[in-house]
Design a protein around this motif. Structure first.
Motif, short mmCIF file in Angstrom:
data_model
loop_
_atom_site.label_atom_id
_atom_site.label_comp_id
_atom_site.label_asym_id
_atom_site.label_seq_id
_atom_site.Cartn_x
_atom_site.Cartn_y
_atom_site.Cartn_z
N GLU A 160 23.32 45.70 42.43
CA GLU A 160 24.51 46.31 41.84
C GLU A 160 25.49 46.73 42.94
OE1 GLU A 160 24.94 48.82 37.97
OE2 GLU A 160 24.51 50.23 39.61
N ALA A 161 24.95 47.16 44.10
CA ALA A 161 25.82 47.50 45.23
C ALA A 161 26.64 46.29 45.66
CB ALA A 161 24.97 48.01 46.40
N ARG A 162 25.99 45.14 45.70
CA ARG A 162 26.71 43.92 46.11
C ARG A 162 27.76 43.53 45.07
NH1 ARG A 162 23.91 38.26 48.13
NH2 ARG A 162 25.84 37.10 48.41
N ALA A 163 27.40 43.66 43.79
CA ALA A 163 28.37 43.34 42.73
C ALA A 163 29.56 44.28 42.81
CB ALA A 163 27.69 43.43 41.36
N PHE A 164 29.30 45.55 43.10
CA PHE A 164 30.40 46.52 43.24
C PHE A 164 31.32 46.10 44.39
CE2 PHE A 164 32.01 50.07 45.72
CZ PHE A 164 32.77 50.74 44.78
N LEU A 165 30.74 45.73 45.51
CA LEU A 165 31.54 45.36 46.68
C LEU A 165 32.35 44.09 46.41
CD1 LEU A 165 28.91 46.18 49.43
CD2 LEU A 165 31.08 47.37 49.06
N ASP A 166 31.73 43.13 45.71
CA ASP A 166 32.46 41.91 45.35
C ASP A 166 33.70 42.25 44.52
OD1 ASP A 166 30.84 40.08 46.65
OD2 ASP A 166 29.51 39.81 44.94
N LYS A 167 33.50 43.14 43.55
CA LYS A 167 34.64 43.48 42.68
C LYS A 167 35.69 44.30 43.43
CE LYS A 167 35.86 44.78 38.06
NZ LYS A 167 35.38 44.90 36.68
N LEU A 168 35.23 45.25 44.22
CA LEU A 168 36.19 46.07 44.98
C LEU A 168 37.01 45.21 45.93
CD1 LEU A 168 37.34 48.79 45.92
CD2 LEU A 168 35.41 48.96 47.52
N SER A 169 36.35 44.29 46.64
CA SER A 169 37.07 43.47 47.62
C SER A 169 38.09 42.57 46.92
CB SER A 169 36.10 42.62 48.45
OG SER A 169 35.44 41.67 47.65
N THR A 170 37.77 42.12 45.69
CA THR A 170 38.74 41.30 44.95
C THR A 170 39.96 42.13 44.58
OG1 THR A 170 36.94 39.98 44.05
CG2 THR A 170 39.06 39.80 42.95
N ILE A 171 39.74 43.38 44.16
CA ILE A 171 40.86 44.26 43.84
C ILE A 171 41.73 44.47 45.09
CG2 ILE A 171 41.49 46.62 43.17
CD1 ILE A 171 38.93 46.61 41.40
N LEU A 172 41.10 44.70 46.23
CA LEU A 172 41.85 44.91 47.48
C LEU A 172 42.63 43.65 47.86
CD1 LEU A 172 39.12 46.83 49.53
CD2 LEU A 172 41.05 47.80 48.26
N ASP A 173 42.03 42.50 47.58
CA ASP A 173 42.69 41.23 47.86
C ASP A 173 43.95 41.09 47.00
OD1 ASP A 173 43.17 38.48 48.54
OD2 ASP A 173 42.06 37.87 46.76
N TYR A 174 43.84 41.39 45.71
CA TYR A 174 45.00 41.28 44.82
C TYR A 174 46.10 42.27 45.20
CZ TYR A 174 43.21 37.78 41.64
OH TYR A 174 42.78 36.58 41.11
N LEU A 175 45.68 43.44 45.68
CA LEU A 175 46.67 44.44 46.10
C LEU A 175 47.34 44.05 47.41
CD1 LEU A 175 44.68 47.74 45.37
CD2 LEU A 175 46.65 46.88 44.08
N LYS A 176 46.72 43.08 48.11
CA LYS A 176 47.20 42.63 49.43
C LYS A 176 47.22 43.77 50.44
CE LYS A 176 49.79 38.74 47.55
NZ LYS A 176 48.58 37.93 47.58
N VAL A 177 46.26 44.67 50.34
CA VAL A 177 46.18 45.77 51.29
C VAL A 177 45.29 45.40 52.48
CG1 VAL A 177 46.60 47.52 49.54
CG2 VAL A 177 44.24 46.88 50.08
N TYR A 178 44.55 44.32 52.34
CA TYR A 178 43.84 43.83 53.53
C TYR A 178 43.89 42.31 53.55
CZ TYR A 178 39.23 41.81 52.33
OH TYR A 178 38.21 41.00 51.93
N ASP A 179 43.90 41.76 54.74
CA ASP A 179 44.08 40.33 54.90
C ASP A 179 42.97 39.77 55.77
OD1 ASP A 179 44.88 37.75 55.26
OD2 ASP A 179 46.95 38.23 55.79
N GLN A 180 42.01 39.17 55.12
CA GLN A 180 40.85 38.63 55.83
C GLN A 180 41.27 37.55 56.82
OE1 GLN A 180 37.93 37.10 53.12
NE2 GLN A 180 36.25 37.43 54.52
N ALA A 181 42.32 36.80 56.46
CA ALA A 181 42.76 35.71 57.34
C ALA A 181 43.28 36.23 58.67
CB ALA A 181 43.83 34.89 56.63
N ARG A 182 43.72 37.51 58.73
CA ARG A 182 44.20 38.09 59.99
C ARG A 182 43.06 38.71 60.79
NH1 ARG A 182 49.12 42.03 59.00
NH2 ARG A 182 49.51 41.62 61.21
N GLY A 183 41.86 38.61 60.29
CA GLY A 183 40.72 39.17 61.01
C GLY A 183 40.29 40.52 60.52
N ALA A 184 40.91 41.00 59.42
CA ALA A 184 40.51 42.30 58.88
C ALA A 184 39.11 42.19 58.28
CB ALA A 184 41.49 42.75 57.81
N SER A 185 38.42 43.30 58.26
CA SER A 185 37.06 43.29 57.73
C SER A 185 36.84 44.49 56.82
CB SER A 185 36.03 43.33 58.86
OG SER A 185 36.11 44.57 59.54
#
Length: 466
Positions: A160-185
Protein backbone atom coordinates in the motif's frame (compact mmCIF):
# COMPACT_ATOMS: atom_id res chain seq x y z
CA UNK A 1 1.77 1.08 11.24
CA UNK A 2 3.56 2.84 8.42
CA UNK A 3 3.89 6.57 7.87
CA UNK A 4 5.89 8.24 5.12
CA UNK A 5 7.80 11.49 4.78
CA UNK A 6 8.15 12.22 1.09
CA UNK A 7 10.74 14.75 -0.09
CA UNK A 8 10.07 16.08 -3.58
CA UNK A 9 12.66 18.26 -5.33
CA UNK A 10 10.64 21.19 -6.65
CA UNK A 11 10.79 22.39 -10.22
CA UNK A 12 12.34 25.87 -9.92
CA UNK A 13 15.09 27.62 -11.80
CA UNK A 14 16.99 28.80 -8.70
CA UNK A 15 17.51 27.49 -5.18
CA UNK A 16 15.16 28.20 -2.28
CA UNK A 17 17.01 31.14 -0.73
CA UNK A 18 19.53 32.31 -3.35
CA UNK A 19 19.96 32.77 -7.11
CA UNK A 20 22.19 29.72 -7.68
CA UNK A 21 20.82 27.45 -10.41
CA UNK A 22 18.82 24.58 -8.91
CA UNK A 23 19.45 22.18 -11.79
CA UNK A 24 22.77 22.72 -13.50
CA UNK A 25 23.41 20.02 -16.07
CA UNK A 26 26.99 18.76 -16.30
CA UNK A 27 28.02 21.02 -13.42
CA UNK A 28 31.28 20.38 -11.66
CA UNK A 29 31.03 19.63 -7.93
CA UNK A 30 30.40 22.75 -5.82
CA UNK A 31 30.06 24.94 -8.94
CA UNK A 32 26.49 26.13 -8.27
CA UNK A 33 27.10 27.65 -4.84
CA UNK A 34 27.27 31.06 -3.20
CA UNK A 35 27.62 32.67 0.22
CA UNK A 36 23.98 31.92 1.09
CA UNK A 37 23.83 28.20 0.28
CA UNK A 38 27.31 27.66 1.74
CA UNK A 39 26.23 29.38 4.95
CA UNK A 40 28.80 32.16 5.11
CA UNK A 41 28.46 34.44 8.15
CA UNK A 42 26.26 37.43 7.37
CA UNK A 43 24.75 35.98 4.19
CA UNK A 44 20.98 36.60 4.10
CA UNK A 45 18.39 34.24 2.53
CA UNK A 46 15.74 35.59 0.13
CA UNK A 47 12.72 33.31 -0.36
CA UNK A 48 11.92 31.89 -3.82
CA UNK A 49 8.22 32.65 -4.41
CA UNK A 50 7.91 29.98 -7.11
CA UNK A 51 8.72 27.29 -4.54
CA UNK A 52 5.96 28.60 -2.26
CA UNK A 53 3.52 28.52 -5.22
CA UNK A 54 4.39 24.87 -5.82
CA UNK A 55 3.76 23.85 -2.21
CA UNK A 56 0.43 25.70 -2.15
CA UNK A 57 -0.65 23.85 -5.31
CA UNK A 58 0.40 20.51 -3.76
CA UNK A 59 -1.63 21.31 -0.65
CA UNK A 60 -4.70 22.25 -2.71
CA UNK A 61 -4.40 19.10 -4.85
CA UNK A 62 -4.28 16.93 -1.72
CA UNK A 63 -7.31 18.64 -0.19
CA UNK A 64 -5.32 20.43 2.54
CA UNK A 65 -6.15 23.66 4.31
CA UNK A 66 -3.69 26.44 3.45
CA UNK A 67 -2.55 28.48 6.43
CA UNK A 68 -2.84 32.26 6.09
CA UNK A 69 0.54 32.76 7.76
CA UNK A 70 3.59 30.55 7.89
CA UNK A 71 7.10 30.69 9.33
CA UNK A 72 10.54 29.31 8.73
CA UNK A 73 12.64 27.73 11.46
CA UNK A 74 16.21 26.62 11.93
CA UNK A 75 16.64 22.90 12.61
CA UNK A 76 19.96 22.28 14.35
CA UNK A 77 21.81 19.84 12.22
CA UNK A 78 25.43 18.84 12.82
CA UNK A 79 26.15 16.86 9.67
CA UNK A 80 28.65 17.66 6.90
CA UNK A 81 25.91 17.98 4.28
CA UNK A 82 24.65 21.27 5.78
CA UNK A 83 27.57 23.72 6.16
CA UNK A 84 25.81 26.27 8.36
CA UNK A 85 24.88 23.50 10.84
CA UNK A 86 21.18 24.11 10.58
CA UNK A 87 18.54 23.47 7.96
CA UNK A 88 15.90 26.09 7.15
CA UNK A 89 12.58 24.29 7.26
CA UNK A 90 9.05 24.78 8.55
CA UNK A 91 8.12 23.37 11.92
CA UNK A 92 5.47 25.28 13.87
CA UNK A 93 3.12 26.23 11.00
CA UNK A 94 3.54 24.50 7.63
CA UNK A 95 2.04 25.91 4.44
CA UNK A 96 -0.60 23.16 4.17
CA UNK A 97 -2.24 20.74 6.64
CA UNK A 98 -4.86 18.04 6.81
CA UNK A 99 -5.49 16.49 3.37
CA UNK A 100 -5.82 12.94 2.09
CA UNK A 101 -5.18 10.66 -0.86
CA UNK A 102 -7.52 7.79 -1.74
CA UNK A 103 -5.53 4.68 -2.58
CA UNK A 104 -7.55 1.72 -3.81
CA UNK A 105 -10.46 2.62 -1.54
CA UNK A 106 -8.36 3.53 1.54
CA UNK A 107 -7.94 7.13 2.66
CA UNK A 108 -4.32 7.95 3.55
CA UNK A 109 -4.38 11.16 5.57
CA UNK A 110 -1.84 13.91 4.90
CA UNK A 111 -0.61 15.51 8.11
CA UNK A 112 1.27 18.42 6.56
CA UNK A 113 3.04 19.76 3.48
CA UNK A 114 5.90 22.15 4.12
CA UNK A 115 8.86 23.76 2.40
CA UNK A 116 12.51 23.27 3.27
CA UNK A 117 15.99 23.38 1.75
CA UNK A 118 17.81 20.25 0.60
CA UNK A 119 21.16 19.31 2.17
CA UNK A 120 24.24 18.69 0.05
CA UNK A 121 24.93 15.38 -1.68
CA UNK A 122 27.32 13.02 0.10
CA UNK A 123 29.29 10.76 -2.22
CA UNK A 124 30.82 7.54 -0.92
CA UNK A 125 34.03 7.62 -2.89
CA UNK A 126 34.99 3.96 -2.93
CA UNK A 127 32.06 1.86 -1.89
CA UNK A 128 28.95 2.38 0.17
CA UNK A 129 28.15 3.64 3.65
CA UNK A 130 29.63 0.56 5.30
CA UNK A 131 32.71 0.07 3.14
CA UNK A 132 33.92 3.52 2.06
CA UNK A 133 37.11 4.92 3.63
CA UNK A 134 36.14 8.54 3.01
CA UNK A 135 33.29 10.64 1.61
CA UNK A 136 33.04 13.67 -0.66
CA UNK A 137 30.46 16.44 -0.32
CA UNK A 138 28.94 18.24 -3.31
CA UNK A 139 27.13 21.42 -2.28
CA UNK A 140 25.46 21.98 -5.67
CA UNK A 141 22.32 20.40 -4.20
CA UNK A 142 22.48 22.35 -0.91
CA UNK A 143 19.57 24.79 -0.85
CA UNK A 144 17.49 23.24 -3.64
CA UNK A 145 13.81 23.58 -2.62
CA UNK A 146 12.03 20.51 -1.28
CA UNK A 147 8.38 19.93 -0.53
CA UNK A 148 8.03 17.51 2.38
CA UNK A 149 4.72 15.65 2.39
CA UNK A 150 4.07 13.85 5.67
CA UNK A 151 1.36 11.22 6.09
CA UNK A 152 -0.38 9.99 9.20
CA UNK A 153 0.52 6.37 10.08
CA UNK A 154 -2.43 5.10 8.04
CA UNK A 155 -0.57 2.82 5.63
CA UNK A 156 -1.22 -0.82 6.35
CA UNK A 157 1.35 -2.66 4.23
CA UNK A 158 4.51 -2.14 2.14
CA UNK A 159 2.43 -2.74 -1.00
CA UNK A 160 0.00 0.00 0.00
CA UNK A 161 2.96 2.32 0.66
CA UNK A 162 4.15 1.77 -2.91
CA UNK A 163 0.65 2.34 -4.31
CA UNK A 164 0.44 5.58 -2.32
CA UNK A 165 3.78 6.77 -3.70
CA UNK A 166 2.77 5.87 -7.26
CA UNK A 167 -0.39 7.94 -6.93
CA UNK A 168 1.30 10.85 -5.16
CA UNK A 169 4.08 11.05 -7.77
CA UNK A 170 1.48 11.10 -10.57
CA UNK A 171 -0.30 14.01 -8.90
CA UNK A 172 3.03 15.87 -8.57
CA UNK A 173 3.74 15.14 -12.23
CA UNK A 174 0.39 16.62 -13.33
CA UNK A 175 0.99 19.68 -11.16
CA UNK A 176 4.40 20.03 -12.86
CA UNK A 177 5.99 20.81 -9.50
CA UNK A 178 8.78 18.35 -10.12
CA UNK A 179 10.53 17.35 -13.31
CA UNK A 180 12.16 13.96 -13.37
CA UNK A 181 13.71 14.71 -16.76
CA UNK A 182 15.78 17.51 -15.13
CA UNK A 183 17.19 15.08 -12.59
CA UNK A 184 14.73 15.79 -9.78
CA UNK A 185 14.01 12.92 -7.44
CA UNK A 186 11.57 11.86 -4.79
CA UNK A 187 13.21 10.50 -1.63
CA UNK A 188 11.32 8.80 1.13
CA UNK A 189 11.79 8.39 4.88
CA UNK A 190 9.65 5.46 6.00
CA UNK A 191 8.55 5.15 9.62
CA UNK A 192 7.37 1.73 10.72
CA UNK A 193 6.39 0.11 13.97
CA UNK A 194 4.69 -3.14 14.90
CA UNK A 195 2.70 -3.80 18.03
CA UNK A 196 4.96 -4.06 21.07
CA UNK A 197 7.91 -2.15 19.65
CA UNK A 198 9.35 1.32 19.11
CA UNK A 199 9.26 3.11 15.77
CA UNK A 200 12.16 2.80 13.35
CA UNK A 201 12.79 5.28 10.58
CA UNK A 202 14.43 4.15 7.33
CA UNK A 203 16.11 7.21 5.87
CA UNK A 204 16.49 8.51 2.31
CA UNK A 205 15.14 5.66 0.21
CA UNK A 206 15.16 6.36 -3.52
CA UNK A 207 12.79 4.37 -5.72
CA UNK A 208 9.32 3.14 -4.81
CA UNK A 209 10.24 -0.51 -5.31
CA UNK A 210 13.06 0.01 -2.79
CA UNK A 211 10.61 1.52 -0.29
CA UNK A 212 8.47 -1.61 -0.51
CA UNK A 213 11.50 -3.88 -0.11
CA UNK A 214 12.91 -1.89 2.82
CA UNK A 215 9.58 -2.03 4.64
CA UNK A 216 9.19 -5.75 3.99
CA UNK A 217 12.66 -6.38 5.42
CA UNK A 218 12.02 -4.15 8.42
CA UNK A 219 8.75 -5.90 9.30
CA UNK A 220 10.48 -9.29 9.36
CA UNK A 221 13.41 -7.89 11.38
CA UNK A 222 11.16 -6.36 14.01
CA UNK A 223 8.97 -9.48 14.24
CA UNK A 224 12.09 -11.63 14.78
CA UNK A 225 13.34 -9.34 17.56
CA UNK A 226 10.04 -9.57 19.42
CA UNK A 227 9.92 -13.34 18.95
CA UNK A 228 13.37 -13.57 20.57
CA UNK A 229 12.20 -11.38 23.46
CA UNK A 230 14.46 -8.48 22.47
CA UNK A 231 13.60 -4.80 22.49
CA UNK A 232 13.00 -2.84 19.28
CA UNK A 233 15.02 0.37 19.61
CA UNK A 234 13.81 3.76 18.41
CA UNK A 235 16.41 4.51 15.77
CA UNK A 236 17.18 5.75 12.29
CA UNK A 237 18.25 3.08 9.82
CA UNK A 238 19.87 2.93 6.40
CA UNK A 239 18.59 0.79 3.51
CA UNK A 240 21.28 -1.04 1.53
CA UNK A 241 20.07 -1.16 -2.08
CA UNK A 242 22.31 -4.11 -2.94
CA UNK A 243 21.87 -6.33 0.10
CA UNK A 244 18.18 -5.30 0.47
CA UNK A 245 18.64 -4.97 4.22
CA UNK A 246 18.50 -2.15 6.76
CA UNK A 247 21.21 -1.27 9.27
CA UNK A 248 21.45 1.22 12.18
CA UNK A 249 22.56 4.79 11.40
CA UNK A 250 21.96 6.44 14.76
CA UNK A 251 19.63 6.42 17.70
CA UNK A 252 16.53 8.33 16.69
CA UNK A 253 16.53 11.95 17.73
CA UNK A 254 13.43 13.44 19.30
CA UNK A 255 12.08 16.75 18.04
CA UNK A 256 13.47 18.62 21.04
CA UNK A 257 16.94 17.40 20.07
CA UNK A 258 16.77 19.54 16.93
CA UNK A 259 16.46 22.79 18.90
CA UNK A 260 14.05 24.49 16.52
CA UNK A 261 14.07 28.29 16.60
CA UNK A 262 12.41 30.84 14.31
CA UNK A 263 14.78 31.96 11.58
CA UNK A 264 15.50 35.64 12.35
CA UNK A 265 16.49 36.36 8.73
CA UNK A 266 13.11 35.37 7.26
CA UNK A 267 9.93 37.32 8.09
CA UNK A 268 6.49 35.84 8.67
CA UNK A 269 5.08 34.84 5.30
CA UNK A 270 1.47 35.88 4.70
CA UNK A 271 -0.49 33.77 2.23
CA UNK A 272 -3.40 35.95 1.13
CA UNK A 273 -6.70 34.60 -0.14
CA UNK A 274 -5.99 36.26 -3.50
CA UNK A 275 -2.65 34.45 -3.77
CA UNK A 276 -4.22 31.07 -2.96
CA UNK A 277 -7.22 31.71 -5.26
CA UNK A 278 -4.86 32.58 -8.12
CA UNK A 279 -3.05 29.27 -7.78
CA UNK A 280 -6.31 27.35 -7.40
CA UNK A 281 -7.60 28.94 -10.59
CA UNK A 282 -4.52 27.95 -12.61
CA UNK A 283 -4.28 24.35 -11.43
CA UNK A 284 -4.40 21.63 -14.10
CA UNK A 285 -6.89 18.78 -14.26
CA UNK A 286 -5.88 16.16 -11.69
CA UNK A 287 -5.45 12.44 -12.47
CA UNK A 288 -8.61 10.98 -10.90
CA UNK A 289 -10.77 13.60 -12.60
CA UNK A 290 -9.02 12.98 -15.92
CA UNK A 291 -9.65 9.21 -15.69
CA UNK A 292 -13.39 9.84 -15.46
CA UNK A 293 -13.32 12.35 -18.34
CA UNK A 294 -11.33 10.17 -20.73
CA UNK A 295 -13.58 7.17 -20.04
CA UNK A 296 -16.68 9.30 -20.61
CA UNK A 297 -15.60 11.50 -23.54
CA UNK A 298 -13.71 8.87 -25.52
CA UNK A 299 -15.87 5.84 -24.61
CA UNK A 300 -12.85 3.78 -23.56
CA UNK A 301 -12.77 1.45 -20.57
CA UNK A 302 -12.09 2.97 -17.18
CA UNK A 303 -9.16 0.55 -16.85
CA UNK A 304 -7.54 1.82 -20.05
CA UNK A 305 -8.21 5.43 -19.02
CA UNK A 306 -6.46 4.75 -15.71
CA UNK A 307 -3.45 3.18 -17.45
CA UNK A 308 -3.19 6.18 -19.80
CA UNK A 309 -3.53 8.80 -17.06
CA UNK A 310 -1.32 7.14 -14.47
CA UNK A 311 1.44 6.41 -16.97
CA UNK A 312 2.04 10.16 -16.92
CA UNK A 313 0.73 13.55 -18.00
CA UNK A 314 2.77 13.37 -21.21
CA UNK A 315 1.25 9.97 -22.08
CA UNK A 316 -2.27 11.30 -21.49
CA UNK A 317 -1.59 14.37 -23.64
CA UNK A 318 -0.23 12.10 -26.38
CA UNK A 319 -3.44 10.04 -26.25
CA UNK A 320 -5.70 13.06 -26.66
CA UNK A 321 -3.66 14.52 -29.51
CA UNK A 322 -3.56 11.18 -31.35
CA UNK A 323 -7.33 10.83 -30.93
CA UNK A 324 -7.73 14.30 -32.45
CA UNK A 325 -5.63 13.25 -35.45
CA UNK A 326 -6.89 9.69 -35.89
CA UNK A 327 -10.47 9.89 -34.66
CA UNK A 328 -10.75 6.33 -33.32
CA UNK A 329 -10.15 6.43 -29.54
CA UNK A 330 -10.65 2.71 -28.99
CA UNK A 331 -7.89 1.84 -31.45
CA UNK A 332 -5.61 4.58 -30.07
CA UNK A 333 -6.19 3.37 -26.52
CA UNK A 334 -5.61 -0.29 -27.39
CA UNK A 335 -2.38 0.31 -29.27
CA UNK A 336 -1.02 2.79 -26.74
CA UNK A 337 -1.73 0.74 -23.60
CA UNK A 338 -0.48 -2.49 -25.10
CA UNK A 339 2.15 -2.26 -27.80
CA UNK A 340 3.42 1.33 -27.59
CA UNK A 341 3.76 1.26 -23.80
CA UNK A 342 5.49 -2.11 -23.95
CA UNK A 343 8.11 -0.78 -26.39
CA UNK A 344 8.66 2.38 -24.31
CA UNK A 345 9.08 0.33 -21.13
CA UNK A 346 11.58 -1.88 -22.92
CA UNK A 347 13.66 1.24 -23.63
CA UNK A 348 12.99 2.67 -20.12
CA UNK A 349 11.70 5.87 -21.74
CA UNK A 350 8.84 8.22 -21.03
CA UNK A 351 6.93 9.10 -24.16
CA UNK A 352 8.11 12.73 -23.90
CA UNK A 353 11.71 11.48 -23.95
CA UNK A 354 11.15 9.24 -26.98
CA UNK A 355 11.12 10.01 -30.71
CA UNK A 356 7.48 8.99 -31.01
CA UNK A 357 5.03 11.73 -32.01
CA UNK A 358 1.20 11.77 -32.24
CA UNK A 359 1.15 12.44 -35.99
CA UNK A 360 3.41 9.51 -36.86
CA UNK A 361 1.57 7.22 -34.42
CA UNK A 362 -1.72 8.20 -36.07
CA UNK A 363 -0.02 7.41 -39.40
CA UNK A 364 0.75 3.88 -38.15
CA UNK A 365 -2.88 3.34 -37.15
CA UNK A 366 -4.00 4.72 -40.51
CA UNK A 367 -1.87 2.17 -42.38
CA UNK A 368 -3.74 -0.59 -40.56
CA UNK A 369 -7.12 1.03 -41.21
CA UNK A 370 -6.45 1.08 -44.95
CA UNK A 371 -5.26 -2.53 -44.93
CA UNK A 372 -1.79 -1.47 -46.11
CA UNK A 373 -0.26 -3.40 -43.22
CA UNK A 374 -1.77 -6.02 -40.95
CA UNK A 375 -1.80 -6.08 -37.18
CA UNK A 376 0.74 -8.86 -37.09
CA UNK A 377 3.20 -6.79 -39.10
CA UNK A 378 2.35 -3.60 -37.18
CA UNK A 379 3.32 -5.30 -33.90
CA UNK A 380 6.75 -5.91 -35.41
CA UNK A 381 6.96 -2.49 -37.03
CA UNK A 382 6.18 -0.60 -33.81
CA UNK A 383 9.46 -1.73 -32.23
CA UNK A 384 11.50 -0.14 -35.02
CA UNK A 385 9.19 2.87 -34.99
CA UNK A 386 9.80 3.51 -31.26
CA UNK A 387 13.54 2.96 -31.73
CA UNK A 388 13.86 5.43 -34.61
CA UNK A 389 10.76 7.66 -34.56
CA UNK A 390 10.75 7.32 -38.35
CA UNK A 391 7.60 7.57 -40.44
CA UNK A 392 5.78 4.19 -40.28
CA UNK A 393 4.97 4.56 -44.00
CA UNK A 394 8.68 4.93 -44.75
CA UNK A 395 9.55 1.96 -42.53
CA UNK A 396 6.92 -0.19 -44.23
CA UNK A 397 8.13 1.01 -47.65
CA UNK A 398 11.71 0.07 -46.83
CA UNK A 399 10.49 -3.45 -46.14
CA UNK A 400 8.50 -3.40 -49.37
CA UNK A 401 6.02 -0.94 -50.86
CA UNK A 402 2.76 -0.68 -48.88
CA UNK A 403 0.03 -2.66 -50.58
CA UNK A 404 -2.73 -0.95 -52.45
CA UNK A 405 -6.21 -2.52 -52.07
CA UNK A 406 -5.97 -3.72 -55.70
CA UNK A 407 -2.64 -5.44 -55.08
CA UNK A 408 -3.98 -7.20 -52.01
CA UNK A 409 -7.08 -8.39 -53.88
CA UNK A 410 -4.95 -9.66 -56.78
CA UNK A 411 -2.65 -11.54 -54.41
CA UNK A 412 -5.65 -13.17 -52.69
CA UNK A 413 -7.11 -14.32 -56.02
CA UNK A 414 -3.78 -15.81 -57.05
CA UNK A 415 -3.43 -17.70 -53.76
CA UNK A 416 -6.97 -19.05 -53.98
CA UNK A 417 -6.55 -20.22 -57.57
CA UNK A 418 -3.16 -21.85 -56.81
CA UNK A 419 -4.54 -23.74 -53.79
CA UNK A 420 -7.71 -25.38 -55.02
CA UNK A 421 -7.66 -28.14 -52.37
CA UNK A 422 -7.62 -25.65 -49.48
CA UNK A 423 -10.27 -23.57 -51.25
CA UNK A 424 -12.53 -26.63 -51.56
CA UNK A 425 -12.03 -27.49 -47.88
CA UNK A 426 -12.95 -23.94 -46.92
CA UNK A 427 -16.16 -24.20 -48.95
CA UNK A 428 -16.91 -27.39 -46.96
CA UNK A 429 -16.66 -25.37 -43.75
CA UNK A 430 -13.16 -26.30 -42.61
CA UNK A 431 -11.96 -23.05 -40.93
CA UNK A 432 -8.39 -24.39 -40.68
CA UNK A 433 -8.23 -23.95 -44.46
CA UNK A 434 -8.97 -20.25 -44.02
CA UNK A 435 -6.02 -19.81 -41.68
CA UNK A 436 -3.83 -21.69 -44.13
CA UNK A 437 -4.84 -19.40 -47.02
CA UNK A 438 -4.41 -16.24 -44.90
CA UNK A 439 -0.94 -17.41 -43.95
CA UNK A 440 -0.04 -17.88 -47.63
CA UNK A 441 -1.25 -14.36 -48.47
CA UNK A 442 0.72 -12.83 -45.59
CA UNK A 443 3.78 -14.77 -46.68
CA UNK A 444 3.52 -13.39 -50.22
CA UNK A 445 2.92 -9.83 -48.96
CA UNK A 446 5.68 -10.00 -46.31
CA UNK A 447 3.07 -9.70 -43.53
CA UNK A 448 1.49 -6.61 -45.09
CA UNK A 449 -2.28 -6.68 -45.08
CA UNK A 450 -4.88 -7.08 -42.34
CA UNK A 451 -5.84 -10.76 -41.73
CA UNK A 452 -9.48 -9.74 -41.23
CA UNK A 453 -9.52 -7.93 -44.57
CA UNK A 454 -7.76 -10.86 -46.25
CA UNK A 455 -10.39 -13.27 -44.88
CA UNK A 456 -13.14 -11.12 -46.41
CA UNK A 457 -11.37 -11.07 -49.77
CA UNK A 458 -10.90 -14.86 -49.71
CA UNK A 459 -14.60 -15.42 -49.02
CA UNK A 460 -15.46 -12.95 -51.75
CA UNK A 461 -13.13 -14.71 -54.20
CA UNK A 462 -14.84 -18.02 -53.44
CA UNK A 463 -18.32 -16.52 -53.67
CA UNK A 464 -18.98 -17.34 -50.02
CA UNK A 465 -21.13 -15.17 -47.70
CA UNK A 466 -19.10 -12.67 -45.70
Amino acid sequence: MIGLEVHCQLNTESKLFCQCEAYLSDAKPNESTCEVCLGYPGAKPVLNKRAVDHVISIGLALGCAINSETYFSRKTYFYPDMPKNFQITQYEVPIAMGGKIDVNGSAIRIRRVHLEEDPARIIYANGNLETTSYVLVDYNRAGVPLAEIVTEPDIKSPREARAFLDKLSTILDYLKVYDQARGASIRVDANISIEGGERAEIKNITGFESVEKALNYEIVRQQNLLRLGRKIERETRHFDEIAKTTSPLRKKEFEEDYGYIFDPDLPVLGLSEEWIAGIRGSMPELPDSMVERLARDYSISRYDAKVIVYTGSDFAAFFEETCRLHGKPLAVSRWMTNYLLKSLNWRSERISQSKVRPDTFAELLGLMDRGSIGERYAKELIKEYVDTGASPSELARSAGEPLTPEELERTVKNVVSENSTAAAELREGKEAAMQYLIGLVLSKTKKRGDPREIAKLIRNALGMPL
